[in-house]
Scaffold this motif. Structure first.
Motif, short mmCIF file in Angstrom:
data_model
loop_
_atom_site.label_atom_id
_atom_site.label_comp_id
_atom_site.label_asym_id
_atom_site.label_seq_id
_atom_site.Cartn_x
_atom_site.Cartn_y
_atom_site.Cartn_z
N SER A 173 -17.83 101.86 61.87
CA SER A 173 -16.94 102.69 62.68
C SER A 173 -17.34 104.16 62.67
O SER A 173 -16.83 104.97 63.43
N GLY A 174 -18.27 104.52 61.76
CA GLY A 174 -18.68 105.91 61.62
C GLY A 174 -17.97 106.62 60.49
O GLY A 174 -18.35 107.73 60.12
N GLU A 175 -16.93 106.01 59.95
CA GLU A 175 -16.18 106.61 58.84
C GLU A 175 -17.03 106.61 57.58
O GLU A 175 -17.69 105.62 57.26
N SER A 176 -17.01 107.72 56.85
CA SER A 176 -17.74 107.83 55.59
C SER A 176 -16.78 107.65 54.43
O SER A 176 -15.70 108.24 54.41
N LEU A 177 -17.20 106.84 53.46
CA LEU A 177 -16.42 106.60 52.26
C LEU A 177 -17.18 107.17 51.06
O LEU A 177 -18.38 106.95 50.93
N TYR A 178 -16.46 107.87 50.21
CA TYR A 178 -17.06 108.54 49.06
C TYR A 178 -16.58 107.90 47.77
O TYR A 178 -15.42 107.52 47.64
N SER A 179 -17.48 107.81 46.80
CA SER A 179 -17.14 107.30 45.48
C SER A 179 -18.08 107.94 44.47
O SER A 179 -19.11 108.51 44.83
N LEU A 180 -17.71 107.83 43.20
CA LEU A 180 -18.58 108.34 42.15
C LEU A 180 -19.80 107.43 42.04
O LEU A 180 -19.71 106.22 42.25
N LEU A 202 -17.37 117.62 48.67
CA LEU A 202 -18.00 116.30 48.67
C LEU A 202 -19.50 116.42 48.92
O LEU A 202 -20.30 115.74 48.27
N GLU A 203 -19.89 117.28 49.84
CA GLU A 203 -21.31 117.47 50.13
C GLU A 203 -22.03 118.04 48.90
O GLU A 203 -23.12 117.59 48.55
N ALA A 204 -21.42 119.01 48.23
CA ALA A 204 -22.03 119.59 47.03
C ALA A 204 -22.14 118.55 45.92
O ALA A 204 -23.18 118.46 45.25
N LEU A 205 -21.10 117.75 45.73
CA LEU A 205 -21.13 116.70 44.71
C LEU A 205 -22.18 115.64 45.04
O LEU A 205 -22.83 115.10 44.15
N LYS A 206 -22.35 115.37 46.32
CA LYS A 206 -23.38 114.42 46.75
C LYS A 206 -24.77 114.97 46.42
O LYS A 206 -25.62 114.27 45.89
N LEU A 207 -24.99 116.25 46.70
CA LEU A 207 -26.28 116.87 46.43
C LEU A 207 -26.57 116.95 44.92
O LEU A 207 -27.72 116.96 44.51
N GLN A 208 -25.51 117.00 44.12
CA GLN A 208 -25.67 117.01 42.66
C GLN A 208 -25.94 115.61 42.11
O GLN A 208 -26.25 115.45 40.94
N GLY A 209 -25.76 114.60 42.96
CA GLY A 209 -26.03 113.23 42.55
C GLY A 209 -24.89 112.56 41.82
O GLY A 209 -25.09 111.55 41.15
N VAL A 210 -23.67 113.09 41.94
CA VAL A 210 -22.52 112.48 41.25
C VAL A 210 -21.60 111.72 42.19
O VAL A 210 -20.76 110.94 41.76
N VAL A 211 -21.75 111.95 43.49
CA VAL A 211 -20.95 111.26 44.50
C VAL A 211 -21.89 110.59 45.47
O VAL A 211 -22.92 111.15 45.85
N GLN A 212 -21.55 109.37 45.86
CA GLN A 212 -22.34 108.67 46.87
C GLN A 212 -21.47 108.43 48.09
O GLN A 212 -20.24 108.39 48.00
N ALA A 227 -12.89 111.30 53.30
CA ALA A 227 -12.53 112.69 53.02
C ALA A 227 -11.07 112.94 53.39
O ALA A 227 -10.34 113.63 52.67
N GLN A 228 -10.63 112.36 54.51
CA GLN A 228 -9.23 112.51 54.93
C GLN A 228 -8.28 111.92 53.89
O GLN A 228 -7.26 112.53 53.56
N ASP A 229 -8.61 110.72 53.40
CA ASP A 229 -7.75 110.08 52.39
C ASP A 229 -7.73 110.88 51.10
O ASP A 229 -6.69 110.99 50.44
N LEU A 230 -8.88 111.46 50.72
CA LEU A 230 -8.92 112.32 49.54
C LEU A 230 -8.02 113.53 49.73
O LEU A 230 -7.26 113.91 48.84
N TYR A 231 -8.11 114.13 50.90
CA TYR A 231 -7.28 115.30 51.23
C TYR A 231 -5.80 114.96 51.13
O TYR A 231 -5.03 115.68 50.49
N VAL A 232 -5.40 113.84 51.73
CA VAL A 232 -3.99 113.42 51.71
C VAL A 232 -3.54 113.16 50.27
O VAL A 232 -2.44 113.57 49.87
N GLU A 233 -4.37 112.49 49.50
CA GLU A 233 -4.02 112.18 48.11
C GLU A 233 -3.90 113.45 47.26
O GLU A 233 -3.00 113.57 46.43
N LEU A 234 -4.81 114.38 47.47
CA LEU A 234 -4.73 115.66 46.75
C LEU A 234 -3.45 116.40 47.11
O LEU A 234 -2.78 116.96 46.23
N ARG A 235 -3.11 116.43 48.38
CA ARG A 235 -1.87 117.10 48.82
C ARG A 235 -0.64 116.40 48.23
O ARG A 235 0.31 117.04 47.81
N ARG A 236 -0.68 115.06 48.20
CA ARG A 236 0.41 114.29 47.62
C ARG A 236 0.60 114.64 46.15
O ARG A 236 1.72 114.64 45.63
#
Length: 134
Positions: A64-71, A48-58, A25-34
């Motif tokens: 390490s506890g870090e969460s990675l998101y992808s389509l 991201l949570e809403a997209l996950k609940l819609q079944g389009v993001v996993q 999520a942090q990397d997405l935020y940085v990339e969006l700001r960039r």
């Protein structure tokens, strides 16, 4: 009926589609700001949570506890080293038949699944191999 995506969700969905790789999520935020997209970090997490609940993001959680998101495009399977964190994608999947049986027996639509094995990669295993005791 599919839920309508918000503008923030559309931005995140488009970015994940464009980059075609997993991001935190942090990397997405940085990339969006960039890319001059005005969106707050809390909004990134909510979207991201809403997209996950819609079944389009996993989401995949690393040791390490870090969460990675992808389509959601295909199931993900990995061998992950608990020492160095290296993650090796694998193509084999022994649970596809189980997934189909579970969908039928439980009347449950599976969007995706993950399968992850944790251990030591060859390099870390060689470095930390303990001598055999007598």
């Amino acid at each position: 009926m599919k839920a309508q995506k918000t503008r923030s969700q559309e931005k995140i969905f488009h970015l994940l589609k464009t980059l075609a790789r997993s991001l935190s999520a942090q990397d997405l935020y940085v990339e969006l700001r960039r890319r001059k997209q005005t969106i707050g970090l809390a909004t990134v997490y909510r979207s991201l949570e809403a997209l996950k609940l819609q079944g389009v993001v996993q989401v995949r959680t690393l040791p390490s506890g870090e969460s990675l998101y992808s389509l959601v495009q295909q199931d993900q399977h990995h061998l992950t080293c608990v020492h160095c964190g290296q993650s090796i994608p694998i193509d084999e999947c022994p649970v596809h038949d189980l997934e189909e049986r579970l969908e039928q027996s439980h009347h449950f639509k599976v969007y995706y699944h993950t399968l992850e094995f944790f251990g030591l990669c060859d390099r870390c295993h060689s470095l930390h191999r303990e001598p055999l005791s007598n």
